[in-house]
Design a protein around this motif. Structure first.
Motif, short mmCIF file in Angstrom:
data_model
loop_
_atom_site.label_atom_id
_atom_site.label_comp_id
_atom_site.label_asym_id
_atom_site.label_seq_id
_atom_site.Cartn_x
_atom_site.Cartn_y
_atom_site.Cartn_z
N TYR A 276 20.43 -14.61 -50.48
CA TYR A 276 19.58 -15.27 -51.45
C TYR A 276 20.47 -15.72 -52.60
N ILE A 277 20.46 -17.00 -52.90
CA ILE A 277 21.32 -17.56 -53.94
C ILE A 277 20.66 -17.46 -55.30
N GLY A 278 19.45 -18.01 -55.41
CA GLY A 278 18.74 -18.03 -56.68
C GLY A 278 17.49 -18.87 -56.54
N ASN A 279 16.91 -19.25 -57.65
CA ASN A 279 15.63 -19.95 -57.65
C ASN A 279 15.80 -21.45 -57.40
N GLU A 280 14.70 -22.09 -57.17
CA GLU A 280 14.60 -23.56 -57.08
C GLU A 280 15.61 -24.16 -56.11
N ALA B 43 26.74 -24.29 -63.75
CA ALA B 43 25.38 -24.63 -63.33
C ALA B 43 24.48 -23.40 -63.41
N SER B 44 25.02 -22.25 -63.03
CA SER B 44 24.26 -21.01 -63.09
C SER B 44 23.79 -20.72 -64.52
N LYS B 45 24.66 -20.97 -65.47
CA LYS B 45 24.30 -20.77 -66.88
C LYS B 45 23.26 -21.80 -67.33
N SER B 46 23.52 -23.07 -66.99
CA SER B 46 22.64 -24.15 -67.45
C SER B 46 21.23 -24.03 -66.89
N TYR B 47 21.14 -23.66 -65.61
CA TYR B 47 19.83 -23.60 -64.96
C TYR B 47 19.25 -22.20 -64.92
N LYS B 48 19.99 -21.23 -65.50
CA LYS B 48 19.54 -19.83 -65.53
C LYS B 48 19.27 -19.28 -64.12
N TRP B 49 20.21 -19.56 -63.23
CA TRP B 49 20.09 -19.12 -61.84
C TRP B 49 20.69 -17.73 -61.61
N ASN B 50 21.57 -17.29 -62.51
CA ASN B 50 22.20 -15.97 -62.37
C ASN B 50 22.88 -15.80 -61.01
N LEU B 51 23.74 -16.75 -60.66
CA LEU B 51 24.41 -16.74 -59.36
C LEU B 51 25.51 -15.68 -59.31
N ASN B 52 25.69 -15.10 -58.14
CA ASN B 52 26.70 -14.06 -57.91
C ASN B 52 27.87 -14.69 -57.17
N LEU B 53 28.98 -14.95 -57.88
CA LEU B 53 30.12 -15.65 -57.28
C LEU B 53 30.78 -14.84 -56.18
N SER B 54 30.85 -13.53 -56.34
CA SER B 54 31.47 -12.69 -55.32
C SER B 54 30.66 -12.72 -54.03
N GLU B 55 29.34 -12.64 -54.15
CA GLU B 55 28.48 -12.69 -52.97
C GLU B 55 28.56 -14.07 -52.31
N LEU B 56 28.65 -15.09 -53.15
CA LEU B 56 28.77 -16.44 -52.61
C LEU B 56 30.08 -16.61 -51.84
N ALA B 57 31.16 -16.12 -52.41
CA ALA B 57 32.45 -16.18 -51.71
C ALA B 57 32.38 -15.39 -50.40
N ARG B 58 31.65 -14.27 -50.42
CA ARG B 58 31.55 -13.44 -49.21
C ARG B 58 30.91 -14.19 -48.06
N ILE B 59 29.82 -14.91 -48.34
CA ILE B 59 29.15 -15.60 -47.24
C ILE B 59 29.93 -16.84 -46.81
N TRP B 60 30.96 -17.20 -47.58
CA TRP B 60 31.84 -18.31 -47.20
C TRP B 60 33.12 -17.82 -46.53
N THR B 61 33.17 -16.53 -46.17
CA THR B 61 34.36 -16.02 -45.47
C THR B 61 34.27 -16.21 -43.96
N ASN B 62 33.07 -16.59 -43.48
CA ASN B 62 32.95 -16.85 -42.03
C ASN B 62 31.78 -17.79 -41.81
N GLY B 63 31.85 -18.51 -40.70
CA GLY B 63 30.75 -19.37 -40.31
C GLY B 63 30.74 -20.74 -40.95
N CYS B 64 31.51 -20.93 -42.03
CA CYS B 64 31.44 -22.21 -42.74
C CYS B 64 32.75 -22.98 -42.67
N ILE B 65 32.73 -24.23 -43.07
CA ILE B 65 33.87 -25.13 -42.97
C ILE B 65 35.01 -24.71 -43.91
N ILE B 66 34.69 -24.09 -45.04
CA ILE B 66 35.74 -23.75 -46.00
C ILE B 66 36.15 -22.27 -45.94
#
Length: 620
Positions: free
Chosen positions: A332-336, A497-520
């Protein structure tokens, strides 16, 4: 499930007989202490229930290893149900037997020999948290009709729907079916253009034997369990809006639509808000990994309401790639529109990673290497800078058609589908200097002017045919340097963007899901998972700083030599230009601010005044 006295045991036994499955009554697994407590007229608390719930969860896992089973249990709270289905969410189905307090009290008073009296019924109703994702059946129905309803709803209807059978849609269908989900698939019918797409697709793959295939929207919708969960895999833009309007007359309150395409995050925010007014849940899901990733396990970024995410979580986590700890690359990334936003930036980072490898290819080619030799050089880099894009580039360079390498026959015009454009616009709107993404995008735009480039090459012939004075090791170090700056810029854009839109994104968790399955996915991304646990700015990390300072002489030399030898390296060049612009205490921006004040009276601040006051000068 349901409160005590709702008829769980009776219905459970009948259902197990009908399906030929083992039956277990949860009450029979209570420890003696719980039975004594209830027999003495006291209600159980959460601590009392915990070991009991864990025992039932273990029982369910054991039975699933053999086949399946029917278990009856009060399961009054959501957290109880989460314990009961831990690690087996996608293999579990809930039936909620629903009745009024008066109905059930009368039943309890009429039964004999049970350790729970009707005096404790109120505590059960007070505790009950009605499930959102369960088949709800009124206990006023006859047992025969209840069993018939359960079989019709859970055994013949599909758990998940997928709308749109393009390349990605087909791969996701096969992935879902392989993971044991009963799915319904839809593709439109266009006479003479798209006919029987879903039906023919099902016939081609054995794993889809239990899937349902449709080209009629009403039949597709009616084939799904409620609340319906439908993933839309159609082209981004107006097509999504048209599909939503086509589906809407057939949807019910609480149904969930998941946009799995590369939609603009601003449009996702609008659709989220619009459908909320219609009592339909909307999730924007970034899906990365291409055709192979969608089939074998993609990286999935979900944005929307968190409670809605929990309802689709078992499905999408089951089909996602797994990280090094075997956790799903789905979160789960955040809202909207946050899910589609981070997918957009993912694609921006991807643009740069691809452009950097193209520039490396150009430099190595200028040194006199053929594609096979370049592939061998890049192969040797895998121990230092491995990534999915590096691996596929090696494979591309080795591919031959006849006596020549295929890459030599491919027209040098790079296309794009809009996400790089959106990322560049967004970084400008948010005031974040993601200069490498913009540079990579413009490199693609330049490439498209093939005829103009041919003419320009004649008007500005290269005057330097000598090989650049750089080693492959220096090129590797320059490539490493540029990649770090690219990831810094991309994640900084996400953080802002997380600050501007008040999404409270977790960069570590985001990097984790980009360690496999994705192009980068890459070794660098794996490092960033740990780094982002302590900082949101990788240029403050001691190891990153040390690495950049070590690599800096190489990037300066490579860029200098390439410019002198007229080699286009916009992203390699931009990486060091950015750092030179960023790592300077006193920049040339004072001249720009003075110019702005001169012609437009835009004012300026002074270094010798720490109050923050703004000044204007009459420059004449």
């Amino acid at each position: 499930m349901g409160v005590s006295g709702c008829g769980k045991s009776t219905i459970g036994k009948l259902l197990s007989q009908e399906l030929g499955l083992p039956f277990f009554d949860g009450d029979n697994f209570h420890p003696e202490t719980n039975i004594k407590k209830m027999s003495s007229g006291h209600a159980l608390n959460d601590d009392d229930r915990q070991s009991w719930l864990e025992t039932l969860n273990d029982l369910a896992k054991q039975q699933l290893a053999k086949n399946s089973c029917v278990i009856v249990c009060s399961a009054l709270k959501q957290k109880y149900r989460e314990t009961l289905t831990k690690d087996i969410q996608h293999s579990s189905k809930w039936v909620f037997l629903q009745g009024s307090f008066e109905q059930i009290k009368e039943r309890i008073n009429n039964r004999e020999g049970h350790f729970m009296s009707s005096d404790l019924l109120k505590s059960q109703f007070d505790t009950l948290e009605a499930p959102k994702n369960a088949l709800q059946i009124a206990i006023s129905l006859s047992p025969e009709n209840i069993i018939k309803t359960i079989k019709n709803e859970l055994m013949t209807t599909s758990e998940f729907g997928l709308f749109g059978l393009g390349v990605m849609g087909k791969s996701l269908c096969r992935n879902l079916a392989t993971n044991g989900f009963k799915i319904s698939m839809f593709n439109r019918h266009v006479e003479g253009v798209e006919e029987d797409i879903a039906k023919n697709f099902k016939a081609q793959h054995s794993e889809l034997d239990q899937a349902e295939a449709f080209d009629d929207i009403s039949s597709f919708i009616n084939s799904l369990q409620t609340p319906r969960k439908i993933m839309l895999m159609v082209n981004a833009g107006k097509t999504i809006d048209h599909v939503i309007e086509d589906l809407f007359p057939f949807l019910s309150k609480g149904d969930i639509l998941i946009d799995g395409g590369n939609s603009n995050y601003n449009k996702t925010k609008e659709r989220f808000a619009y459908l909320k007014t219609k009592n339909i849940h909307f999730i924007g899901a970034g899906v990365s990994g291409g055709e192979e990733g969608a089939l074998k396990g993609p990286s999935i970024m979900l944005g929307g309401n968190k409670e809605t995410y929990k309802e689709v979580q078992p499905f999408l986590e089951a089909i996602a790639a797994k990280d090094k700890n075997n956790l799903p690359c789905c979160t789960y990334i955040g809202n909207e529109g946050s899910g589609h936003f981070v997918k957009m930036v993912h694609n921006g980072i991807e643009y740069v990673e691809m452009q950097l490898l193209a520039e490396v290819f150009m430099v190595l080619k200028k040194l006199g290497n053929n594609p096979d030799e370049i592939a061998t050089i890049l192969e040797s880099w895998k121990t230092t800078v491995n990534s999915y894009l590096l691996e596929i580039t090696i494979a591309i360079l080795r591919k031959k058609e006849g006596d020549d390498w295929l890459v030599n026959k491919i027209m040098d015009k790079a296309g794009n589908k809009g996400t790089g454009n959106w990322t560049t616009i967004t970084t400008a709107q948010l005031g974040v200097p993601s200069t490498m993404i913009a540079s990579a995008l413009f490199a693609r735009y330049i490439s498209f002017y093939k005829e103009d480039r041919i003419l320009a090459s004649q008007n500005f012939p290269s005057s330097n045919q000598v090989k650049p004075d750089v080693s492959t090791d220096e090129i590797l170090k320059a490539y490493q340097f540029a990649r770090i700056i690219n990831h810094y810029q991309g994640f900084t854009l996400i953080q802002e963007a997380s600050k501007s839109y008040k999404w409270n994104l977790n960069l570590s968790e985001l990097a984790r899901i980009w360690t496999n399955g994705c192009i980068i996915k890459s070794d660098l991304m794996i490092e960033l998972v740990t780094i982002f646990k302590t900082t949101s700015n990788i240029l403050t990390n001691e190891n990153i700083l040390k690495e950049l300072n070590t690599l800096k002489p190489a990037i300066k030399k490579v860029v200098s030599e390439c410019i002198l030898h007229e080699l286009p390296i916009p992203n390699l060049s931009e990486s060091i230009n950015f750092l030179h612009s960023f790592a300077i205490a006193n920049s040339s921006a004072n001249i720009i601010q003075a110019q702005r004040d001169y012609f437009g009276a835009h004012t300026y601040q002074r270094k010798d005044d720490t109050s923050g006051k703004f000044y204007h000068t009459n420059w004449n």
